[in-house]
Design a protein around this motif. Sequence first.
Motif, PDB file in Angstrom:
ATOM      1  N   ARG A 191       0.738  -0.836   0.248  1.00  0.00           N
ATOM      2  CA  ARG A 191       0.059   0.132  -0.110  1.00  0.00           C
ATOM      3  C   ARG A 191       1.258   1.212  -0.014  1.00  0.00           C
ATOM      4  O   ARG A 191       2.214   1.330   0.529  1.00  0.00           O
ATOM      5  N   THR A 193       1.332   5.809  -0.085  1.00  0.00           N
ATOM      6  CA  THR A 193       0.117   7.332   0.139  1.00  0.00           C
ATOM      7  C   THR A 193       0.969   7.471  -1.208  1.00  0.00           C
ATOM      8  O   THR A 193       2.267   7.756  -1.705  1.00  0.00           O
ATOM      9  N   ASP A 200       4.557   7.988  -5.446  1.00  0.00           N
ATOM     10  CA  ASP A 200       4.536   7.594  -3.891  1.00  0.00           C
ATOM     11  C   ASP A 200       4.730   8.154  -2.809  1.00  0.00           C
ATOM     12  O   ASP A 200       6.324   8.605  -3.268  1.00  0.00           O
ATOM     13  N   SER A 201       4.863   8.855  -2.567  1.00  0.00           N
ATOM     14  CA  SER A 201       5.370   9.386  -1.278  1.00  0.00           C
ATOM     15  C   SER A 201       6.207   8.451  -0.927  1.00  0.00           C
ATOM     16  O   SER A 201       7.304   8.535   0.338  1.00  0.00           O
ATOM     17  N   THR A 220      10.014   5.852   1.848  1.00  0.00           N
ATOM     18  CA  THR A 220       9.728   7.379   1.791  1.00  0.00           C
ATOM     19  C   THR A 220      10.445   8.080   1.796  1.00  0.00           C
ATOM     20  O   THR A 220      11.369   8.801   2.077  1.00  0.00           O
TER      21      THR A 220
END
Length: 315
Positions: A191, A193, A200-201, A220
């Motif tokens: 999954r 963010t 994607d972050s 991240t």
Amino acid sequence: MGPGKIARKFARDLREVPHAELYAVASRNYGRAEAFGKEYNATKAFGSYEALAGDSDVDAVYIATPHALHKEYSLLCLSRGKAVLCEKPLAMDTTQVKEMTAASKAHHVLLMEAMWTAFLPHFQAAMQKVKAGVLGEIISIEADFGFRSPYNPTARLFNKQLGGGSLLDIGIYPLFLSLSILGRPVDMEARATFFENGADSSCHITLLYNNGAKARLFSTLLKETPTVAVIRGSEGTMKIHPRFHESSSFTIEKEGKTKQFNFTSRGEGFVHEIVHFCNLLREGGTESPVMTFDTSLQLTGLLDEVREKIGLHYE
Ligand SMILES: NC(=O)c1ccc[n+]([C@@H]2O[C@H](COP(=O)([O-])OP(=O)(O)OC[C@H]3O[C@@H](n4cnc5c(N)ncnc54)[C@H](OP(=O)(O)O)[C@@H]3O)[C@@H](O)[C@H]2O)c1
């Protein structure tokens, strides 16, 4: 090709490699190539990548452009008979990687993904210990890679057209570690963010293996994370210290005792992959026995699968 941030480190380390010389630098802009060339003592500067690929005195090309351009410039160089050391990820997806390895085979020219971690002393020693069974059967891997960088949709790290996002840039390292230890998983969960441009972050990945082993991985661009790897086995636990992909030490905890192993890498760490690549080139090799085509293909395959799970699509 691509005189940016990583190319600077590479050019510094190249100075420490016997019989290697930074002969020419290419940029989309002649002034940038010239300035870089002056700083690192190159003989020639080119204002286009095509011009460098056409120089008969160039033996090998290091490609340090954004990910989305790796394939195009690798194919350009391979078609002109230039050996290619291309930054990670080798390409945007497995279809591209297959095209590149096919070109290397067709032209009989060396191609290698610059996954420098594979050549670092701490990583090679850690993998030897794991393969020798020092930790017993591997039960789990946890690895993270995170740093904070202010969102800027035009910068390489975030720009979706250039392959921006955490997964391809740094998530590749925890995936490479898991692939090196446990091979391909049978299933995965992921999954993510996202930034407002769709890159994607952060990305959480769980890889599941046949024997019940699990790898929990995280990348991240939103915060600093420990960037540690913990590998647990039935007989012991290894902790690769920060940042695990370029570390100088790891510890093994076994039978109630902890032992630390220390390593020194040459230069800023890129010397090891460059020496390996140069030796291959000199021997007439076309594929690295360490960073093989199959490894690059499997690694990219994992990136593809994660992208499918999180719905990350590049044009
Ligand atoms: N092994 C490692 O530790 C490591 C670390 C960081 C990055 N990398 C990899 O190295 C690659 C480059 O990363 P970087 O951080 O060095 O990037 P960067 O600082 O942005 O440099 C990339 C260079 O590519 C050139 N380029 C060519 N076409 C471009 C385009 N359309 N848009 C933007 N730049 C373009 C630019 O040079 P000109 O405009 O002058 O031609 C630029 O200087 C990435 O694939 C990344 O994954 C590896």
